[in-house]
Design an enzyme around this catalytic site. Structure first.
Site, PDB file in Angstrom:
ATOM      1  N   LYS A 154      25.403  53.369  30.133  1.00 50.05           N
ATOM      2  CA  LYS A 154      23.709  52.821  30.510  1.00 50.05           C
ATOM      3  C   LYS A 154      22.729  53.254  30.447  1.00 50.05           C
ATOM      4  CE  LYS A 154      26.457  52.177  34.821  1.00 50.05           C
ATOM      5  NZ  LYS A 154      27.017  52.803  36.099  1.00 50.05           N
ATOM      6  N   LYS A 187      31.808  45.780  36.407  1.00 44.73           N
ATOM      7  CA  LYS A 187      31.302  44.351  37.585  1.00 44.73           C
ATOM      8  C   LYS A 187      30.485  44.198  36.437  1.00 44.73           C
ATOM      9  CE  LYS A 187      32.098  47.385  41.221  1.00 44.73           C
ATOM     10  NZ  LYS A 187      31.418  49.133  42.151  1.00 44.73           N
ATOM     11  N   LYS A 225      36.031  48.285  29.239  1.00 41.23           N
ATOM     12  CA  LYS A 225      36.451  48.630  29.905  1.00 41.23           C
ATOM     13  C   LYS A 225      36.502  47.355  31.068  1.00 41.23           C
ATOM     14  CE  LYS A 225      34.473  50.943  32.748  1.00 41.23           C
ATOM     15  NZ  LYS A 225      33.228  52.523  33.471  1.00 41.23           N
TER      16      LYS A 225
HETATM   17  P1  TYM Z   1      32.755  52.819  39.925  1.00 43.30           P
HETATM   18  O1  TYM Z   1      31.655  52.358  41.588  1.00 43.30           O
HETATM   19  O2  TYM Z   1      32.202  51.910  39.040  1.00 43.30           O
HETATM   20  O3  TYM Z   1      33.751  52.655  40.717  1.00 43.30           O
HETATM   21  C1  TYM Z   1      34.874  52.821  41.757  1.00 43.30           C
HETATM   22  C2  TYM Z   1      35.946  53.488  41.348  1.00 43.30           C
HETATM   23  O4  TYM Z   1      37.087  52.863  40.305  1.00 43.30           O
HETATM   24  C3  TYM Z   1      37.383  53.131  38.932  1.00 43.30           C
HETATM   25  N1  TYM Z   1      37.240  51.762  38.327  1.00 43.30           N
HETATM   26  C4  TYM Z   1      38.080  51.922  37.458  1.00 43.30           C
HETATM   27  N2  TYM Z   1      39.224  52.550  36.959  1.00 43.30           N
HETATM   28  C5  TYM Z   1      40.339  52.322  36.618  1.00 43.30           C
HETATM   29  N3  TYM Z   1      40.093  50.963  35.438  1.00 43.30           N
HETATM   30  C6  TYM Z   1      38.783  50.537  35.587  1.00 43.30           C
HETATM   31  N4  TYM Z   1      37.997  49.493  34.673  1.00 43.30           N
HETATM   32  C7  TYM Z   1      37.649  50.611  36.596  1.00 43.30           C
HETATM   33  N5  TYM Z   1      36.681  50.556  36.550  1.00 43.30           N
HETATM   34  C8  TYM Z   1      36.636  51.215  37.831  1.00 43.30           C
HETATM   35  C9  TYM Z   1      36.493  54.501  39.060  1.00 43.30           C
HETATM   36  O5  TYM Z   1      36.703  54.997  38.162  1.00 43.30           O
HETATM   37  C10 TYM Z   1      36.062  55.013  40.453  1.00 43.30           C
HETATM   38  O6  TYM Z   1      37.018  55.257  40.602  1.00 43.30           O
HETATM   39  N6  TYM Z   1      30.485  57.298  40.290  1.00 43.30           N
HETATM   40  C11 TYM Z   1      31.017  56.265  40.826  1.00 43.30           C
HETATM   41  C12 TYM Z   1      31.479  55.730  42.989  1.00 43.30           C
HETATM   42  C13 TYM Z   1      31.165  57.424  43.668  1.00 43.30           C
HETATM   43  C14 TYM Z   1      32.317  58.793  43.551  1.00 43.30           C
HETATM   44  C15 TYM Z   1      31.463  59.772  44.535  1.00 43.30           C
HETATM   45  C16 TYM Z   1      33.283  58.537  42.863  1.00 43.30           C
HETATM   46  C17 TYM Z   1      29.898  58.066  43.719  1.00 43.30           C
HETATM   47  N7  TYM Z   1      30.196  59.330  44.446  1.00 43.30           N
HETATM   48  C18 TYM Z   1      31.719  60.805  44.455  1.00 43.30           C
HETATM   49  C19 TYM Z   1      34.230  60.823  43.574  1.00 43.30           C
HETATM   50  C20 TYM Z   1      33.433  61.107  44.417  1.00 43.30           C
HETATM   51  C21 TYM Z   1      31.208  54.902  40.546  1.00 43.30           C
HETATM   52  O7  TYM Z   1      30.462  54.644  39.881  1.00 43.30           O
HETATM   53  O8  TYM Z   1      32.327  54.025  40.918  1.00 43.30           O
END
Ligand code: TYM
Length: 350
Positions: free
Chosen positions: A127, A213, A210
């Site tokens: 990032k 968004k 991947k």
């Molecule tokens: P975020 O917002 O990027 O994504 C949310 C969830 O979606 C999953 N994900 C995917 N799974 C499969 N294929 C993909 N292409 C894909 N893109 C996203 C992510 O693995 C995630 O589970 N850091 C985290 C948010 C967070 C969090 C937490 C998660 C903040 N605090 C505590 C668990 C526990 C994030 O940016 O997810």
């Protein structure tokens, strides 16, 4: 003074099912990757665990956000979670900034975690890009806040997509290090739950990156807000190779686009890659894509429809988030009180 979590995941609330925490950023539309990698599993797990699902707006501001847009996205993401089947009664749904304990614990954990641990985080490197000196400190310490999210509830299970695995390893390191530093068995070591056949959904335009968004091309992803025509068109345009589908999983080796689309089909159908290939092996993408488009429309378009109707009543969404935040805080506050005492902070007597 300090109650210790048992291996079955008992926590200070007397919960015996184990406790789930997971989060999603309100940085735009949720997409198929979020749905298959995480949210669908959240729905499936909400009755087997005490479940806490969080729209992580504090994490969102690690990159620039327009305030009005952030508020709107927070509501939209909350509506998508409900539209996808998460019950605001059975589970807790809230936005992170309404519960101050996340930030409080994040500071304490910044005094536990080591620079070297954060330096290893691949998501920061991706990032921040080449211009690391200009990256925000919050982007760097992002995984510490994530550890605080989970451990403020002493959560035992964390359902996520594969891209979060390294962050969860760090969460476990922080929990262990805190326990050791203060000679307590206070925090559990939470288990990542990376479930299903689509734990890493790839871009529809490039099987090597991947689905995300932040991809410039909207055709790279299916958004949960896409209508039927958009979903079908994106599948039709998805990158593929010229060969027919193999009949066995091993035949997908070295064919990332084919592997991705078959994995998506299997996950949407609630089936396995092997079963999908047993059905479609030998067929070309000219036959497979229409079947995938129909299935995607069937599963995803009702979620978009539900979400749009939920968003007609913004006050209702705000009310759900506020109620969720109050329930979340009722769990986190006594845990953080105990943490403060363990650390040696002099607290209020009344
Ligand atoms: P975020 O917002 O990027 O994504 C949310 C969830 O979606 C999953 N994900 C995917 N799974 C499969 N294929 C993909 N292409 C894909 N893109 C996203 C992510 O693995 C995630 O589970 N850091 C985290 C948010 C967070 C969090 C937490 C998660 C903040 N605090 C505590 C668990 C526990 C994030 O940016 O997810």
């Amino acid at each position: 003074m300090t109650s210790s979590p048992t291996s079955s995941g008992n926590t200070s609330s007397g919960n015996t099912r184990g406790r789930i925490f997971s989060g999603v950023q309100p940085t735009g539309n949720l997409h198929l990757g979020n749905y298959l990698g995480a949210i669908r599993n959240w729905v499936a797990l909400q009755d087997s665990f005490e479940s806490i699902y969080c729209v992580v707006d504090l994490h969102a501001i690690t990159v620039a956000q327009d305030p009005a847009q952030l508020r709107q996205s927070t509501r939209e993401v909350a509506a998508s979670l409900i539209a996808a089947g998460i019950s605001p009664e059975r589970a807790i749904i809230f936005n992170q900034s309404q519960v101050p304990q996340h930030s409080q614990l994040a500071w304490i954990f910044s005094c536990v975690a080591r620079l070297g641990w954060l330096n290893r985080m691949t998501q920061f490197k991706e990032k921040a890009g080449k211009n690391r000196e200009n990256a925000r400190v919050g982007l760097y310490s992002y995984p510490i806040l994530m550890a605080a999210d989970i451990l403020a509830y002493r959560a035992t299970h964390v359902p996520v997509g594969e891209d979060q695995k390294q962050h969860l390893e760090l969460t476990r390191d922080i929990a262990q290090s805190f326990n050791q530093a203060y000679d307590v068995e206070f925090f559990p070591l939470p288990e990542p739950q990376i479930l299903g056949s689509a734990t890493r959904v790839m871009s529809l335009r490039d099987g090597a990156s991947k689905m995300s968004k932040s991809d410039m091309s909207d055709n790279s992803r299916i958004n949960l807000t896409d209508d039927r025509d958009q979903i079908a068109q994106k599948i039709r345009k998805a990158k593929t190779d010229p060969d027919a589908l193999p009949s066995e999983e091993a035949g997908l080796e070295g064919r990332p686009e084919a592997q991705n689309l078959v994995g998506i089909y299997a996950a949407l159908a609630g089936s396995s890659v092997g079963a999908v290939l047993a059905e479609f092996g030998g067929m070309g993408f000219g036959d497979f894509k229409p079947a995938l488009a129909d299935l995607s429309v069937e599963v995803l378009s009702p979620i978009g429809d539900n979400m749009r109707s939920l968003l007609e009543n913004v006050d209702h969404i705000d009310h759900i988030l506020e109620g969720g935040a109050a329930r979340a805080e009722a769990i986190a506050a006594p845990i953080i009180d105990e943490v403060n005492e363990i650390v040696g902070f002099l607290g209020r007597k009344s």
